[in-house]
Design a protein around this motif. Structure first.
Motif, PDB file in Angstrom:
ATOM      1  N   THR A   1      19.440  -1.500 -11.158  1.00 56.34           N
ATOM      2  CA  THR A   1      20.028  -0.170 -10.954  1.00 56.34           C
ATOM      3  C   THR A   1      21.351  -0.065 -11.710  1.00 56.34           C
ATOM      4  O   THR A   1      21.761  -0.991 -12.416  1.00 56.34           O
ATOM      5  CB  THR A   1      20.245   0.087  -9.450  1.00 56.34           C
ATOM      6  OG1 THR A   1      21.144  -0.909  -8.931  1.00 56.34           O
ATOM      7  CG2 THR A   1      18.921   0.017  -8.695  1.00 56.34           C
ATOM      8  N   LYS A   2      22.053   1.046 -11.532  1.00 59.29           N
ATOM      9  CA  LYS A   2      23.301   1.298 -12.259  1.00 59.29           C
ATOM     10  C   LYS A   2      24.432   0.370 -11.836  1.00 59.29           C
ATOM     11  O   LYS A   2      25.403   0.193 -12.588  1.00 59.29           O
ATOM     12  CB  LYS A   2      23.733   2.751 -12.049  1.00 59.29           C
ATOM     13  CG  LYS A   2      22.749   3.761 -12.609  1.00 59.29           C
ATOM     14  CD  LYS A   2      23.192   5.185 -12.322  1.00 59.29           C
ATOM     15  CE  LYS A   2      22.172   6.186 -12.852  1.00 59.29           C
ATOM     16  NZ  LYS A   2      22.558   7.599 -12.606  1.00 59.29           N
ATOM     17  N   ILE A   3      24.331  -0.223 -10.635  1.00 59.12           N
ATOM     18  CA  ILE A   3      25.409  -1.083 -10.144  1.00 59.12           C
ATOM     19  C   ILE A   3      25.017  -2.556 -10.166  1.00 59.12           C
ATOM     20  O   ILE A   3      25.780  -3.399  -9.680  1.00 59.12           O
ATOM     21  CB  ILE A   3      25.807  -0.675  -8.709  1.00 59.12           C
ATOM     22  CG1 ILE A   3      24.611  -0.786  -7.766  1.00 59.12           C
ATOM     23  CG2 ILE A   3      26.375   0.731  -8.684  1.00 59.12           C
ATOM     24  CD1 ILE A   3      24.951  -0.508  -6.310  1.00 59.12           C
ATOM     25  N   ALA A   4      23.849  -2.913 -10.704  1.00 57.58           N
ATOM     26  CA  ALA A   4      23.416  -4.307 -10.770  1.00 57.58           C
ATOM     27  C   ALA A   4      23.953  -4.930 -12.050  1.00 57.58           C
ATOM     28  O   ALA A   4      23.512  -4.596 -13.151  1.00 57.58           O
ATOM     29  CB  ALA A   4      21.886  -4.391 -10.723  1.00 57.58           C
ATOM     30  N   ASN A   5      24.927  -5.851 -11.904  1.00 60.22           N
ATOM     31  CA  ASN A   5      25.563  -6.442 -13.083  1.00 60.22           C
ATOM     32  C   ASN A   5      25.216  -7.907 -13.291  1.00 60.22           C
ATOM     33  O   ASN A   5      25.606  -8.475 -14.312  1.00 60.22           O
ATOM     34  CB  ASN A   5      27.087  -6.288 -13.009  1.00 60.22           C
ATOM     35  CG  ASN A   5      27.662  -6.935 -11.760  1.00 60.22           C
ATOM     36  OD1 ASN A   5      26.925  -7.418 -10.902  1.00 60.22           O
ATOM     37  ND2 ASN A   5      28.982  -6.937 -11.660  1.00 60.22           N
TER      38      ASN A   5
ATOM     39  N   LEU B   1      17.322   0.617 -16.960  1.00 59.12           N
ATOM     40  CA  LEU B   1      17.314   0.863 -15.515  1.00 59.12           C
ATOM     41  C   LEU B   1      15.874   0.935 -15.022  1.00 59.12           C
ATOM     42  O   LEU B   1      15.033   1.614 -15.631  1.00 59.12           O
ATOM     43  CB  LEU B   1      18.041   2.166 -15.183  1.00 59.12           C
ATOM     44  CG  LEU B   1      19.514   2.237 -15.601  1.00 59.12           C
ATOM     45  CD1 LEU B   1      20.117   3.564 -15.146  1.00 59.12           C
ATOM     46  CD2 LEU B   1      20.315   1.071 -15.059  1.00 59.12           C
ATOM     47  N   GLY B   2      15.609   0.243 -13.930  1.00 62.62           N
ATOM     48  CA  GLY B   2      14.253   0.185 -13.395  1.00 62.62           C
ATOM     49  C   GLY B   2      13.490  -1.054 -13.820  1.00 62.62           C
ATOM     50  O   GLY B   2      12.348  -1.247 -13.374  1.00 62.62           O
TER      51      GLY B   2
ATOM     52  N   ILE C   1      14.194  -1.749  -2.792  1.00 66.53           N
ATOM     53  CA  ILE C   1      15.329  -1.470  -3.677  1.00 66.53           C
ATOM     54  C   ILE C   1      16.342  -2.608  -3.581  1.00 66.53           C
ATOM     55  O   ILE C   1      16.261  -3.483  -2.712  1.00 66.53           O
ATOM     56  CB  ILE C   1      15.999  -0.128  -3.326  1.00 66.53           C
ATOM     57  CG1 ILE C   1      16.522  -0.158  -1.884  1.00 66.53           C
ATOM     58  CG2 ILE C   1      15.021   1.011  -3.494  1.00 66.53           C
ATOM     59  CD1 ILE C   1      17.332   1.050  -1.505  1.00 66.53           C
ATOM     60  N   ALA C   2      17.318  -2.583  -4.492  1.00 67.68           N
ATOM     61  CA  ALA C   2      18.365  -3.610  -4.523  1.00 67.68           C
ATOM     62  C   ALA C   2      19.419  -3.287  -3.476  1.00 67.68           C
ATOM     63  O   ALA C   2      20.402  -2.584  -3.740  1.00 67.68           O
ATOM     64  CB  ALA C   2      18.990  -3.672  -5.913  1.00 67.68           C
ATOM     65  N   HIS C   3      19.219  -3.809  -2.268  1.00 68.42           N
ATOM     66  CA  HIS C   3      20.121  -3.541  -1.151  1.00 68.42           C
ATOM     67  C   HIS C   3      20.087  -4.745  -0.215  1.00 68.42           C
ATOM     68  O   HIS C   3      19.043  -5.399  -0.085  1.00 68.42           O
ATOM     69  CB  HIS C   3      19.707  -2.265  -0.405  1.00 68.42           C
ATOM     70  CG  HIS C   3      20.747  -1.776   0.545  1.00 68.42           C
ATOM     71  ND1 HIS C   3      20.810  -2.182   1.857  1.00 68.42           N
ATOM     72  CD2 HIS C   3      21.792  -0.928   0.368  1.00 68.42           C
ATOM     73  CE1 HIS C   3      21.825  -1.597   2.456  1.00 68.42           C
ATOM     74  NE2 HIS C   3      22.443  -0.830   1.573  1.00 68.42           N
TER      75      HIS C   3
ATOM     76  N   ILE D   1      10.741   0.857 -12.460  1.00 74.64           N
ATOM     77  CA  ILE D   1      10.841   1.359 -11.082  1.00 74.64           C
ATOM     78  C   ILE D   1      12.239   1.958 -10.914  1.00 74.64           C
ATOM     79  O   ILE D   1      13.241   1.233 -10.906  1.00 74.64           O
ATOM     80  CB  ILE D   1      10.606   0.226 -10.064  1.00 74.64           C
ATOM     81  CG1 ILE D   1       9.251  -0.443 -10.329  1.00 74.64           C
ATOM     82  CG2 ILE D   1      10.675   0.765  -8.646  1.00 74.64           C
ATOM     83  CD1 ILE D   1       9.063  -1.739  -9.588  1.00 74.64           C
ATOM     84  N   LEU D   2      12.310   3.275 -10.761  1.00 70.17           N
ATOM     85  CA  LEU D   2      13.592   3.984 -10.702  1.00 70.17           C
ATOM     86  C   LEU D   2      13.836   4.528  -9.293  1.00 70.17           C
ATOM     87  O   LEU D   2      13.222   5.522  -8.893  1.00 70.17           O
ATOM     88  CB  LEU D   2      13.613   5.139 -11.711  1.00 70.17           C
ATOM     89  CG  LEU D   2      13.549   4.745 -13.189  1.00 70.17           C
ATOM     90  CD1 LEU D   2      13.356   5.987 -14.045  1.00 70.17           C
ATOM     91  CD2 LEU D   2      14.808   4.019 -13.589  1.00 70.17           C
ATOM     92  N   PRO D   3      14.725   3.898  -8.517  1.00 65.56           N
ATOM     93  CA  PRO D   3      15.084   4.490  -7.211  1.00 65.56           C
ATOM     94  C   PRO D   3      15.806   5.821  -7.412  1.00 65.56           C
ATOM     95  O   PRO D   3      16.602   5.988  -8.338  1.00 65.56           O
ATOM     96  CB  PRO D   3      16.010   3.441  -6.592  1.00 65.56           C
ATOM     97  CG  PRO D   3      15.722   2.175  -7.329  1.00 65.56           C
ATOM     98  CD  PRO D   3      15.346   2.591  -8.714  1.00 65.56           C
TER      99      PRO D   3
END
Length: 803
Positions: A356-360, A315-316, A98-100, A44-46
């Motif tokens: 996502t790109k900022i999920a660490n 990612l996703g 989404i991751a928010h 799943i790609l936002p």
């Protein structure tokens, strides 16, 4: 005095205010190497995984994609594309959670992997040292590189802002938040790639000094980096004290350089550029290997996992896939999954949220590990939050203003300098979620500012459009004026008239003619015919007047004599009617004693008939005289047709009045015998039936005679109108026709009277009828008949006068 760079090289460090020392809990996930990525059932790609604009989609549902293929595209610097993490099919393009922190949905591309993991076309730069910095920046942007430390700022745009003015390049490897070890393991396992990425940044920015800032609780990572760095690189590694939040951008700059970033400013304003260690690794893979940003290192930790650790995650990848992979067992009393660390992370609404790109980090703690937040209590003004704030703000004041929605005060107290580290909420004894208030206030302020910007932009566009229209109008008018002046000069020089003025005059004349034509055609045909007849009569009168120089009063004298004669006849008719009334009254008085009602009705009908005959005789005499005299006069001399028509109309009116008077007398004579018959002992049924039959037949005869008279009157009038006929003869013919109609009505009434006299006894009904009601009904019927006759006579008179 030593410069800042010399002080840094000598190993000097500074400190920032505030800060806390929470339990680190890093040993849970830092003991093993980074695990390889695995393919989930779907990705799943936002579309938006960074700060800035979203690119345009290049694919749709059902398309086949390869690994690394571009899915979105944008030409602006504040936007980066996203790429396919593996090969497969576009399953759908729809909103998804989404991751928010808000837990809202956004548009996402869902890919179903095919398991082949086939790469698409790669674009590499083999020798970046001989490549222009601008080309390298564009290459980095097209490969989807954005900040991986948490903010997600596009790396290409950040590098553009520091070109030619970066003195110090800082690589952020502090990773200060508890539980998170993604950067630590990345530096231990891929130190060479990280250092190569730093070299690419040095080539682009050409700084005077490059520093790697890393906390002193990561000795293995420090040692791995030192092995990969040479003296020619000019890279300095500085181990800083472990203190939260030393990994913040402004805090790390303060610790390493002693400089402070101004409020509402960026590090480039003071000659400093900072990048995360994960970003440098992604830059190396994009430039040298040609791989876009399609995966990152994620820490999966917490005491609910059997095997916590770090892994490469595409990612996703859904969070629940990672939970199952690392043996997640939810806490029975308080199950929760946090994206990010315990200080700056947020609880997920469900586990079907993508990486996502900022999920660490994915943190799943037990209830004992991280206690749940209790009910919020009132602030006790202990100042603990202000002492822990690393930016030297007043958290309690900001919370009050944010809660009261006083956003002007929030900005006055520098709300946007807050890095949302959570140190204030961590030390708050009242357990107030301060960071949540700050995030909500920031979002509201950004929304309002965006609305103001949009309104101002719309206003500018409107004013620009208005000015452009006015300018075009002025230019058009000046052009037309110049052309008109040129035509006038040309016409004056050639001796001709002004063509424009002549054209305007022709248009106005045409419009006036059109208006007159429409006005004439809009008149009704009847009105037009009447106007035509009036004009014809006026023309005839003018012609007669022009022929006769001296007026002739002979016709007026004859009309006066005729009126006198008619007056004498009316007087004689009234005397005869009065004598007839007296006779009928005396007869009715005798009939009250012993009179047959049938004979009374017959006598009344006979009286009415005689009255009609007398009126008809007088009218016939008038008609004969009128017919003889105008005819003789017409043969002898020319008579005015208007006077003849007036005389004929007067004669008809007088004849009608005489007929109405005689009819009223007859009605009175009829009513009295009927009343007398009702008072005596006479069979009332037969009398009522006979009266009704007589009235019905009289009405039919009157209607027939009236229609005949109307037709006789209309035909001569129409004939006179259509043909050129003498109006005197037309008037005489109309009078004769009316007289014949009256005779026909009289004859029909006489027949009715005769029948009423013969058959009243046979038409009587067998029912008992009230004689008074019958008499009243008969009187009402007669009154209605008289009104109808009078109305018909008036209509006839009006038609004759119009004709």
């Amino acid at each position: 005095m030593l410069t800042i760079i010399e002080q840094i090289k000598q190993g000097q460090l500074w400190d920032f205010p505030g800060g806390i020392h929470p339990p680190e809990q890093k040993t849970l996930s830092s003991h093993s190497k980074i695990a390889e990525a695995q393919l989930p059932s779907e990705l799943i790609l936002p579309l938006k995984q960074h700060i800035g604009a979203v690119g345009d989609m290049l694919v749709s549902a059902g398309d086949k994609v390869l690994k690394g293929q571009v899915l979105t595209h944008a030409d602006v610097a504040m936007s980066v594309p996203i790429h396919a993490p593996t090969s497969g099919t576009i399953k759908a393009v729809k909103p998804h959670t989404i991751a928010h922190p808000s837990g809202l949905s956004d548009l996402c591309i869902i890919i179903e992997p095919d398991g082949n993991d086939c790469w698409g076309r790669k674009t590499t730069i083999t020798d970046y040292r001989h490549t222009e910095p601008a080309d390298l920046i564009d290459h980095i942007r097209l490969h989807g590189i954005s900040g991986m430390g948490g903010a997600g700022f596009p790396t290409g745009r950040k590098l553009q802002s520091g070109l030619g003015k970066t003195d110090v390049l800082i690589i952020n490897a502090a990773e200060c938040e508890p539980y998170i070890t993604a950067d630590d393991r990345l530096m231990q396992d891929n130190a060479l790639d990280v250092v190569e990425g730093i070299r690419i940044l040095n080539h682009i920015l050409a700084p005077k000094l490059t520093i790697i800032g890393i906390e002193d609780n990561k000795p293995e990572a420090i040692e791995a980096l030192q092995r990969c760095i040479s003296k020619e690189d000019g890279i300095v590694i500085r181990a800083i004290p472990t203190k939260y939040p030393s990994g913040g951008e402004k805090q790390l700059i303060k610790v390493l350089t002693g400089k402070e970033v101004p409020a509402k400013g960026i590090p480039a304003d003071i000659g400093i550029m900072m990048h995360n260690v994960g970003t440098t690794h992604a830059i190396k893979r994009a430039v040298i290997d040609g791989e876009p940003l399609i995966q990152r290192v994620v820490t999966v930790t917490g005491q609910t996992f059997k095997q916590p650790g770090n892994t490469w995650a595409l990612l996703g990848t859904p969070v629940n896939f990672l939970l199952e992979r690392f043996g997640y067992k939810a806490d029975k009393k308080l199950p929760r999954v946090i994206m990010g660390g315990p200080m700056m992370g947020f609880t997920l609404p469900h586990c079907d949220v993508p990486i996502t790109k900022i999920a660490n980090c994915i943190l799943a703690p037990t209830r004992k590990e991280i206690s749940p937040t209790n009910h919020e209590m009132s602030c006790i003004r202990c100042t603990a939050c202000a002492e822990a704030c690393p930016v030297s703000l007043l958290p309690q004041q900001l919370q009050w203003y944010a809660k009261d929605q006083d956003f002007a005060k929030c900005e006055e107290y520098n709300l946007f300098d807050c890095i949302e580290c959570g140190a204030c909420a961590y030390v708050c004894p009242s357990e107030i979620p301060l960071v949540q208030y700050y995030r909500q206030a920031k979002a509201e302020i950004r929304l309002r500012k965006q609305d103001e910007i949009n309104a101002e932009r719309a206003k500018q566009r409107f004013e620009a459009k208005k000015a452009r229209l006015e300018r075009d109008k002025a230019e058009r008018e000046s052009r037309f004026k110049k052309a008109a002046d040129d035509r006038r000069k040309e016409m004056s020089s050639s001796g001709g008239d002004d063509a424009v003025a002549a054209a305007i005059a022709r248009v106005k004349a045409k419009q006036a003619a059109t208006t007159n034509t429409e006005a004439e055609t809009s008149k009704k045909p009847a009105v037009a015919a009447a106007i035509a007849r009036a004009k014809a009569k006026q023309a005839a009168a003018q012609s007669d007047t022009s022929q006769e120089s001296v007026p002739d009063n002979t016709e007026m004298a004859k009309l006066r004599e005729e009126r006198k004669r008619q007056a004498r006849e009316r007087k004689a008719a009234k005397q005869a009617e009065s004598s007839a009334v007296l006779t009928e009254q005396s007869a009715s008085g005798d009939a009250k004693k012993n009179v047959d009602p049938k004979k009374a009705a017959v006598a009344a009908a006979i009286a009415r008939a005689k009255a009609r005959k007398a009126a008809q005789a007088s009218e016939q005499t008038t008609v004969d005289k009128t017919q003889d005299k105008p005819a003789n006069t017409a043969t002898e001399e020319d008579v005015d047709p208007k006077k003849a028509a007036v005389a004929a109309a007067v004669a008809r009116a007088k004849a009608r009045k005489a007929a109405q008077a005689s009819e009223q007398t007859a009605v009175q004579a009829q009513d009295e015998p009927a009343n007398t018959a009702a008072e005596e002992n006479v069979d009332p049924k037969k009398a009522a039936v006979a009266a009704a039959v007589a009235r019905a037949k009289a009405r039919k005869a009157a209607q027939a005679s009236e229609q005949t008279a109307v037709q006789a009157q209309d035909e001569p009038a129409n004939t006179a109108t259509e043909e050129n006929v003498d109006p005197k003869k037309a008037a005489v013919a109309a009078a004769v026709a009316r007289a014949k109609a009256r005779k026909a009505a009289q004859a029909s009434e006489q027949t009715t009277v005769d029948k009423a006299q013969d058959k009243p006894a046979n038409t009587a009904t067998e029912e008992n009828v009230d004689p008074k009601k019958a008499a009243v009904a008969a009187a009402v019927t007669r009154a209605k008949a008289r009104k109808a006759a009078q109305q018909a006579a008036k209509d006839t008179q009006q038609n004759s006068e119009e004709n």
